[in-house]
Design a protein around this motif. Sequence first.
Motif, PDB file in Angstrom:
ATOM      1  N   PRO A  79      41.590 -68.977 -56.380  1.00 44.27           N
ATOM      2  CA  PRO A  79      42.176 -70.071 -55.592  1.00 44.27           C
ATOM      3  C   PRO A  79      41.168 -71.193 -55.371  1.00 44.27           C
ATOM      4  O   PRO A  79      39.974 -70.955 -55.315  1.00 44.27           O
ATOM      5  N   GLN A  80      41.671 -72.433 -55.262  1.00 44.92           N
ATOM      6  CA  GLN A  80      40.815 -73.612 -55.089  1.00 44.92           C
ATOM      7  C   GLN A  80      39.894 -73.475 -53.894  1.00 44.92           C
ATOM      8  O   GLN A  80      38.744 -73.885 -53.933  1.00 44.92           O
ATOM      9  N   ARG A  81      40.400 -72.878 -52.823  1.00 40.77           N
ATOM     10  CA  ARG A  81      39.601 -72.812 -51.600  1.00 40.77           C
ATOM     11  C   ARG A  81      38.298 -72.029 -51.824  1.00 40.77           C
ATOM     12  O   ARG A  81      37.320 -72.221 -51.121  1.00 40.77           O
ATOM     13  N   ALA A  82      38.323 -71.112 -52.805  1.00 38.39           N
ATOM     14  CA  ALA A  82      37.127 -70.290 -53.054  1.00 38.39           C
ATOM     15  C   ALA A  82      35.943 -71.167 -53.468  1.00 38.39           C
ATOM     16  O   ALA A  82      34.795 -70.895 -53.125  1.00 38.39           O
ATOM     17  N   ARG A  83      36.232 -72.219 -54.225  1.00 43.27           N
ATOM     18  CA  ARG A  83      35.165 -73.106 -54.674  1.00 43.27           C
ATOM     19  C   ARG A  83      34.497 -73.787 -53.487  1.00 43.27           C
ATOM     20  O   ARG A  83      33.270 -73.816 -53.374  1.00 43.27           O
ATOM     21  N   GLN A  84      35.344 -74.325 -52.600  1.00 46.28           N
ATOM     22  CA  GLN A  84      34.786 -75.020 -51.444  1.00 46.28           C
ATOM     23  C   GLN A  84      34.038 -74.047 -50.536  1.00 46.28           C
ATOM     24  O   GLN A  84      32.994 -74.387 -49.973  1.00 46.28           O
ATOM     25  N   ARG A  85      34.587 -72.852 -50.414  1.00 44.88           N
ATOM     26  CA  ARG A  85      33.950 -71.828 -49.586  1.00 44.88           C
ATOM     27  C   ARG A  85      32.536 -71.550 -50.083  1.00 44.88           C
ATOM     28  O   ARG A  85      31.594 -71.453 -49.298  1.00 44.88           O
ATOM     29  N   LEU A  86      32.384 -71.469 -51.409  1.00 45.80           N
ATOM     30  CA  LEU A  86      31.057 -71.215 -51.967  1.00 45.80           C
ATOM     31  C   LEU A  86      30.128 -72.399 -51.728  1.00 45.80           C
ATOM     32  O   LEU A  86      28.983 -72.237 -51.301  1.00 45.80           O
ATOM     33  N   LEU A  87      30.629 -73.595 -51.986  1.00 41.12           N
ATOM     34  CA  LEU A  87      29.772 -74.777 -51.839  1.00 41.12           C
ATOM     35  C   LEU A  87      29.363 -74.978 -50.382  1.00 41.12           C
ATOM     36  O   LEU A  87      28.229 -75.381 -50.102  1.00 41.12           O
ATOM     37  N   ASP A  88      30.280 -74.671 -49.454  1.00 41.85           N
ATOM     38  CA  ASP A  88      29.899 -74.723 -48.038  1.00 41.85           C
ATOM     39  C   ASP A  88      28.808 -73.701 -47.744  1.00 41.85           C
ATOM     40  O   ASP A  88      27.840 -73.996 -47.037  1.00 41.85           O
ATOM     41  N   ALA A  89      28.975 -72.498 -48.283  1.00 42.59           N
ATOM     42  CA  ALA A  89      27.994 -71.438 -48.020  1.00 42.59           C
ATOM     43  C   ALA A  89      26.618 -71.819 -48.556  1.00 42.59           C
ATOM     44  O   ALA A  89      25.604 -71.600 -47.891  1.00 42.59           O
ATOM     45  N   ILE A  90      26.559 -72.401 -49.745  1.00 40.86           N
ATOM     46  CA  ILE A  90      25.235 -72.724 -50.287  1.00 40.86           C
ATOM     47  C   ILE A  90      24.617 -73.916 -49.567  1.00 40.86           C
ATOM     48  O   ILE A  90      23.392 -74.006 -49.466  1.00 40.86           O
ATOM     49  N   SER A  91      25.458 -74.810 -49.028  1.00 42.05           N
ATOM     50  CA  SER A  91      24.854 -75.928 -48.302  1.00 42.05           C
ATOM     51  C   SER A  91      24.299 -75.458 -46.961  1.00 42.05           C
ATOM     52  O   SER A  91      23.401 -76.090 -46.403  1.00 42.05           O
ATOM     53  N   ARG A  92      24.786 -74.312 -46.492  1.00 46.18           N
ATOM     54  CA  ARG A  92      24.193 -73.740 -45.274  1.00 46.18           C
ATOM     55  C   ARG A  92      22.911 -72.979 -45.596  1.00 46.18           C
ATOM     56  O   ARG A  92      22.175 -72.611 -44.701  1.00 46.18           O
ATOM     57  N   GLU A  93      22.687 -72.715 -46.875  1.00 48.47           N
ATOM     58  CA  GLU A  93      21.483 -72.001 -47.291  1.00 48.47           C
ATOM     59  C   GLU A  93      20.730 -72.836 -48.301  1.00 48.47           C
ATOM     60  O   GLU A  93      20.622 -72.458 -49.460  1.00 48.47           O
ATOM     61  N   PRO A  94      20.218 -73.981 -47.859  1.00 51.91           N
ATOM     62  CA  PRO A  94      19.531 -74.810 -48.858  1.00 51.91           C
ATOM     63  C   PRO A  94      18.347 -74.056 -49.430  1.00 51.91           C
ATOM     64  O   PRO A  94      17.634 -73.387 -48.705  1.00 51.91           O
ATOM     65  N   ARG A  95      18.186 -74.114 -50.749  1.00 48.91           N
ATOM     66  CA  ARG A  95      17.089 -73.402 -51.362  1.00 48.91           C
ATOM     67  C   ARG A  95      15.821 -74.217 -51.192  1.00 48.91           C
ATOM     68  O   ARG A  95      15.813 -75.420 -51.443  1.00 48.91           O
ATOM     69  N   VAL A  96      14.738 -73.531 -50.810  1.00 45.67           N
ATOM     70  CA  VAL A  96      13.434 -74.168 -50.900  1.00 45.67           C
ATOM     71  C   VAL A  96      13.071 -74.147 -52.374  1.00 45.67           C
ATOM     72  O   VAL A  96      13.048 -73.095 -52.973  1.00 45.67           O
ATOM     73  N   PRO A  97      12.875 -75.318 -52.966  1.00 47.15           N
ATOM     74  CA  PRO A  97      12.624 -75.300 -54.413  1.00 47.15           C
ATOM     75  C   PRO A  97      11.441 -74.404 -54.750  1.00 47.15           C
ATOM     76  O   PRO A  97      10.382 -74.531 -54.150  1.00 47.15           O
ATOM     77  N   GLN A  98      11.668 -73.467 -55.683  1.00 46.72           N
ATOM     78  CA  GLN A  98      10.561 -72.650 -56.137  1.00 46.72           C
ATOM     79  C   GLN A  98       9.624 -73.515 -56.936  1.00 46.72           C
ATOM     80  O   GLN A  98      10.027 -74.533 -57.465  1.00 46.72           O
ATOM     81  N   VAL A  99       8.384 -73.081 -57.049  1.00 44.48           N
ATOM     82  CA  VAL A  99       7.459 -73.839 -57.902  1.00 44.48           C
ATOM     83  C   VAL A  99       7.916 -73.661 -59.347  1.00 44.48           C
ATOM     84  O   VAL A  99       7.810 -72.588 -59.902  1.00 44.48           O
ATOM     85  N   VAL A 100       8.493 -74.706 -59.906  1.00 47.20           N
ATOM     86  CA  VAL A 100       8.914 -74.621 -61.302  1.00 47.20           C
ATOM     87  C   VAL A 100       7.773 -75.116 -62.175  1.00 47.20           C
ATOM     88  O   VAL A 100       6.800 -75.666 -61.685  1.00 47.20           O
ATOM     89  N   GLN A 101       7.924 -74.897 -63.465  1.00 49.78           N
ATOM     90  CA  GLN A 101       6.788 -75.147 -64.350  1.00 49.78           C
ATOM     91  C   GLN A 101       6.438 -76.625 -64.467  1.00 49.78           C
ATOM     92  O   GLN A 101       5.339 -76.981 -64.770  1.00 49.78           O
TER      93      GLN A 101
END
Lengths: 182, 257
Positions: free
Chosen positions: B61-83
Motif C-alpha cells: 500500500p502507498q502509505r507504507a512508503r510514507q511510513r518508511l520515509l517518516d521513520a528514517i527522517s526520525r533516525e537521521p544517519r550520521v554519515p559514516q566515514v566514506v572513502q
Amino acid sequence: MLSPQPQGISADLVLVTGLKSGDQAAMAQLYDRYSSVVYGVALRVLGDTGAAEDVLQEVFLQLWRKPSAFDAARGSLGSWLAVITRNRAIDFLRKRRPETDIEDVVLSVEPDLAGETERSRAAEKVRGVLGSMAPAQRSALEMAYWEGMSHTEIADKTGEPLGTVKTRIRAGLIALRQAFQT
Amino acid sequence: MSEHEQYAEDLALYALNALQGEDRARVDAHLATCAACRLGLEQLRGDTALLALSTAGPRPPQRARQRLLDAISREPRVPQVVQTSPRHSWWGILGWAATAAIVIFALSLWKENSALKTTLSSVSSQSARNARELEELRRIAAPLIAPEAQHITLVSTRTPAQPQGKALYLRSRSSLVFLANNMPPLPPQKAYELWLIPTTGSPIPAGIFKPDAHGSASVVNPPLPSGVEAKAFAITVENEAGASTPTMPIVMIGAGE
C-alpha cells in the motif's frame, strides 16, 4: 544528485553508498525499486497484509540503519533483500527469535534482478521450473521455503524418509540454479 | 561418501534455515573450517532467492512508503566515514603527494590551454591573465613537486589510517587521475583494479595498481572510451593481469561530489 532510472548492480551500490551518507532520496529510490519484492515475499509467507507491511518496514529500516551489512553480500541487492525478508517473515511466522543477523547473510552473485523486466522474466522461468518439477519435490521445497518447516517436520508431514526430503530439496535448488545458467 | 558430499545436502537445508538443533550445530562446526562449503552455502542461498520470484504479489500500500520515509527522517544517519570526503577541500584531507599530483594535473591542463590560446589569438589581456595565473600555480606547486620536498601525511591519532582515494575525471578529455593512500598490501598475485561506473552500462576498467610500501598508489590517464559520463568509481581486488568485469566484493567506492 542521482540521475533518474540508473539500472543494474552498480546503481544499487551507488544507492547503498548514498545510504551511508544519510541520503534519504537514495532510500526512497531503493524502496521504489525493491518494495514489491520484499512485500511479495513477506505476504506469501505470512498471508496477512498488516504483518507483511510490518516486515517490509523492518527490512528497509534495517538497511537504513546498517547499509554496510550489504557490503559483504556478493550478490545483487534484490536477492539479498529477498533472503533477508523471507528469513524475517519465517521467524515472525514461527514466533522464533531471529536466527541470523542480517550481516551474516552472504550469497553469491545472482542474475541481475534490479529491473522490473528482468524480474518478471526471471519469475516466469522460476515458475516454469517449479511447474515441471515432480510434485513431491516442489512441495518439499515450498514447505521449507514458504512455511519455514524443518526437514524433520517435512518428513513427518509427508511420511517420507529424512534422506529423501534432503535429497529432494537440494535437487530442487540445483534445478533452479541450472535454469539460470544457460 | 566424501565429507563434502555428506554435507552437500545439509547445506541446502541450512540455506533454507530448515536445519535445527544438533544437525545445524554440526554443520556450523564444519563451516567454520571449510571454505569450500562456505562457498557452496553462499551459492545455495543465492538459489533460494530465486524462489522469492515465484510469487507475484500485489504492490504494498502507498502509505507504507510514507511510513518508511517518516521513520528514517526520525533516525537521521550520521554519515559514516566514506572513502571519499565530500565538501572538504582537497588540501586539508589528502597527503602532499596527492595534492602535488592534482596541481600537476591542473598545471598540465593550464599549459595546454594557454598554448592553445596563444596560437589562436595575439597578445591580449586574456593571455596576460592566463600567464599570471600560470605563474601563481607554479609558485604554489614548486614546494610540492620539487624532488627534495618532504611528503608527510597526517592522520587522526585516535583511529588507524583509513584507505582513501581520490579520482579526478575530466569527461571531455577522457582524462583520469587517481590517487590512493593507506591501501592495505595485497598477496603476490593480486592487484587492485579501478573501475569507472558509468550512468548506463557495465563498469569500465580504469587501471590496475599495487600500493607501494607506504600504501600509496596512483593511476594516471589510463585508456578510457571517450566521453563516458561517470556515476561513480570503485575498486576491487583482481588477479595481477586484471579483469574485464569486477569481481565482488567492491572494496572502495565513491560517487561524484
